[in-house]
Design a protein around this motif. Structure first.
Motif, mmCIF file in Angstrom:
data_model
loop_
_atom_site.group_PDB
_atom_site.id
_atom_site.type_symbol
_atom_site.label_atom_id
_atom_site.label_comp_id
_atom_site.label_asym_id
_atom_site.label_seq_id
_atom_site.Cartn_x
_atom_site.Cartn_y
_atom_site.Cartn_z
ATOM 1 N N GLN A 37 0.847 -1.190 0.000
ATOM 2 C CA GLN A 37 0.000 0.000 0.000
ATOM 3 C C GLN A 37 0.881 1.238 0.000
ATOM 4 O OE1 GLN A 37 -2.728 0.412 3.321
ATOM 5 N NE2 GLN A 37 -4.009 1.870 2.214
ATOM 6 N N GLY A 40 -1.287 7.123 0.106
ATOM 7 C CA GLY A 40 -2.429 7.691 -0.601
ATOM 8 C C GLY A 40 -3.106 6.756 -1.584
ATOM 9 N N GLN A 41 -2.739 5.493 -1.542
ATOM 10 C CA GLN A 41 -3.315 4.519 -2.469
ATOM 11 C C GLN A 41 -3.980 3.376 -1.712
ATOM 12 O OE1 GLN A 41 -3.171 4.997 -5.882
ATOM 13 N NE2 GLN A 41 -2.262 6.958 -5.302
ATOM 14 N N GLY A 42 -4.743 2.596 -2.435
ATOM 15 C CA GLY A 42 -5.284 1.382 -1.862
ATOM 16 C C GLY A 42 -4.261 0.256 -1.950
#
Lengths: 115, 115
Positions: A37, A40-42
């Motif tokens: 991860q 700021g991302q999944g």
């Protein structure tokens, strides 16, 4: 144990160092997953084990990434010659069964920072 | 390519009010599961609610409910009577039913609950 645990929770590595991240799945869980991860991302899938067999490693970003689960329980994700782009949280998840049903239970992750 | 889109990077809601988080996805498969996960600062991914794609009835879990529109490939989460403890990152995800080895996650929505 009561849940999936991961260690260390935080790891700082200098560029070029090797790191090893540990995952202890829920006792008796057959399936184990690793995710990456980025900030700021999944989470993004890295690899999947059923017992000690690594059945899917399609998400590993390069040959510097290696995962193992030799006895079908604890798993280690190893990153060789770390690069700055490897900085991320690495999540481990386990699932009771070996099929496609059942929920994945996530650990708290290891935050890796490469300087 | 399998994609999940969460178009709201940040949302806020007054305590006790209702908020809806949106999610769209793109897949050519017909049999899959949809999920909403909550990730508090502790980084532990917690399952909030799941929906089987073959079910027309929207899933509900206490204050959490979904609006699943299969034709539109839309899967929104409604949180009623928002509580301070609901503040977290929320991720929409899906996995295939037949080969459910990995989740596909969106980029997340950060929910703030205002007292």
């Amino acid at each position: 144990g009561a849940g999936v645990s991961q260690s260390p929770r935080y790891k700082v590595a200098k560029r070029g160092q090797d790191v090893a991240l540990r995952c202890d799945p829920i006792s008796g869980h057959v399936s184990l997953f690793w995710y990456q991860q980025a900030l700021g991302q999944g989470p993004e899938f890295l690899t999947y084990f059923q017992n000690e067999a690594q059945l899917d490693k399609s998400g590993l970003p390069s040959d510097r990434f290696f995962a193992e689960r030799p006895e079908g329980s604890v798993s280690t994700l190893k990153i060789q010659r770390t690069q700055q782009e490897d900085s991320a949280v690495y999540l481990c998840a386990s699932r009771l069964g070996g099929g496609s049903t059942g929920e994945q239970y996530f650990g708290p992750g290891t935050r890796l920072t490469v300087t | 390519a399998q994609t999940v889109t969460q178009s709201q990077p940040e949302m806020s809601v007054q305590e006790a009010e209702t908020v809806t988080l949106s999610c769209t996805y793109d897949t050519s498969e017909s049999d899959y599961y949809l999920f909403w996960y909550k990730q508090p600062p502790s980084r532990q991914m917690i399952l909030v609610i799941r929906q089987e794609a073959y079910k027309q009835q929207n899933a509900t879990e206490n204050r959490f409910s979904v609006n699943f529109q299969k034709a539109a490939k839309s899967f929104s989460l409604k949180i009623s009577d928002s509580q301070l403890g609901d503040a977290a990152m929320y991720f929409c995800a899906y996995r295939f039913s037949n080969t459910g080895n990995q989740f596909y996650f969106g980029t997340g929505t950060s929910l703030t609950v205002i007292p």
